[in-house]
Design a protein around this motif. Structure first.
Motif: not given
Ligand SMILES: [Zn+2]
Length: 479
Positions: A90, A101, A200
């Motif tokens: 994302h 992140d 991630h």
């Molecule tokens: Zn994340």
């Protein structure tokens, strides 16, 4: 900075250097005072899509924005129209975020595309890079809207969610240039997807403590969140003897200590992150305390057992002080398992790198929620973790090293079957596929289907004010 010997050769890896500089560039398009903020359907969302689309096009991908605002770049396989392996993460953020992140996973996927492109005429599937836009739920207080839209699990009652300005999700869609009536077009059919893979940052310290750069994710944490209200009696602080007091705050303090004690002993993660006492005067015994509990575990059974013990203990503590305790659940998200075959692929891919202990990769569960929770509704999911310094995340100090990112890209590449490890990965050179993703069983449905999907977000943070939450999800209720 100390760099482990085995990763030293990766320092100058140009892919890792480009990935990190692109994370910086994405951070630069946002301008929250004191940090980064990119929210769903905002100006920053337009800017992040434009910037990432330009990188996708440079990598040879055809790009589009789906009906929920997710940016998608596609590379066809050995023939057009094959089912796609989705790689992504994302681009939205929490307020005051770090740089990695989310964006790191999208950008690492693009680096893999650069390496995969020369082999595309052998690929038995298409590859799509997806950049989701509402993982964090920073604007509409929920999260995973864009990945649930792709999974075909959009809920009509989400349209009435509002942001801090009172703007509804429906209105925000329209002002962004999306048509709410077309949301169903974002849904992907299971047969057109071969799986979802996400890289991630770990957001915890298992990898760092083990001295590893990379890890295989086994499951995404399940979570339950509660608002607890302890009611006693407000009295004069000077004139009320101890044996006449019904002090809600002292009772809550004992409860909070018990929550931690039970959490530690049962090896689940229990956190009280919010507390308010009323009336909140120096010289008045507190009448009412409202606090939150966020309870997480890698599987549902240990979490349920821990909650049963906590609930019983907290009621005992309340009774002992003549206090009333009410418990309202506002979030219940079952743990989501990563696909066993994809875990094997990721472990095998890590073993081809120079990571410390690569021959026996570390397996760990994700203590935070991810878009994979939503994507598991429509396809197999797998995740690769990258070590982040000190486990710090959702903070401007979030940090990863270039050597670790280089190892992550190598593993990702090996997992997909690009480069020298063509026989290892999912592509397997187009012949005798060891991992036949297309034949995998669909993900098992989570056991708790009575809970609304709004509440099925894995590992989301509790809302800013425990007191302000309204109705709990159906199927939960007071305990
Ligand atoms: Zn994340």
């Amino acid at each position: 900075m100390h760099v482990p010997e085995r990763t030293r050769s990766s320092i100058t890896d140009p892919s890792a250097a480009r990935a990190l500089s692109r994370c910086d560039e994405l951070a630069g398009i946002t301008s929250m005072e004191g940090g980064i903020l990119r929210t769903y359907l905002s100006e920053e969302h337009h800017r992040q899509n434009d910037l990432a689309a330009s990188w996708m096009q440079e990598a040879g991908l055809s790009t589009r924005i789906d009906a929920a605002g997710t940016l998608i770049g596609r590379m066809e396989g050995r023939e057009p129209g094959l089912p796609a392996l989705l790689l992504g993460s994302h681009l939205d953020s929490v307020p005051g975020a770090g740089r990695y992140d989310g964006p790191l996973g999208v950008i690492m996927a693009l680096e893999v595309i650069h390496r995969l492109a020369p082999h595309r005429d052998q690929l038995p599937f298409a590859v799509e890079v997806v950049a989701f836009a509402d993982e964090e739920g920073s604007r509409f207080g929920s999260g995973l809207f864009t990945s649930y839209a792709m999974a075909g699990a959009w809920q009509q009652d989400w349209w009435e969610h509002t942001d801090d300005q009172g703007l509804t999700l429906r209105e925000a869609f329209e002002s962004f240039g999306l048509d709410p009536t077309r949301i169903g077009e974002a849904a992907r059919a299971p047969e057109e997807i071969r799986g979802y893979l996400e890289a991630h940052i770990e957001q915890s310290t298992q990898l760092e403590e083990a001295g590893r750069a990379l890890g295989v994710v086994t499951s995404i944490v399940g979570e339950r969140c509660f608002t607890l209200t302890v009611t006693g009696e407000a009295r004069h602080a000077g004139g009320t003897a101890y044996h006449h007091r019904r002090d809600a705050l002292v009772g809550a303090a004992e409860m909070i200590a018990a929550v931690e004690e039970i959490g530690r002993r049962r090896e689940v993660v229990a956190t009280v992150g919010q507390i308010e006492a009323a009336p909140g005067a120096v010289n008045v015994i507190p009448r009412e305390v409202v606090f939150s509990i966020d309870l997480r575990a890698p599987a549902d059974a240990p979490r349920e057992a821990a909650w049963e013990e906590m609930s019983a203990r907290l009621h005992e503590l309340a009774e002992a002080r003549g206090l009333r305790l009410t418990v309202e659940e506002f979030l219940r998200a079952p743990a989501v398992e990563c696909s066993a075959p994809l875990q094997k692929v990721i472990a095998a891919a890590i073993s081809t790198t120079d990571d410390a202990g690569a021959e026996d990769p570390l397996h760990t569960y994700s203590r935070a929620g991810h878009d994979g929770v939503a994507m598991s509704e429509v396809t197999e999911i797998g995740m690769l973790f990258i070590r982040c310094t000190g486990g710090i995340s959702h903070h401007p100090d979030e940090h990863v090293t270039a050597p670790d990112v280089a190892l992550g890209i190598q593993a990702f590449e090996a997992g997909l079957g690009a480069g020298p490890q063509l026989k290892m990965g999912l592509a397997d050179n187009g012949s005798g596929q060891r991992v036949q993703l297309g034949r995998l069983r669909p993900s098992p449905r989570p056991p708790d289907r009575s809970t609304s999907r709004t509440s099925r977000r894995g590992g989301r943070s509790c809302p800013r004010s425990a007191r302000s939450r309204t109705a709990p999800p159906s199927g939960s209720g007071s305990t």
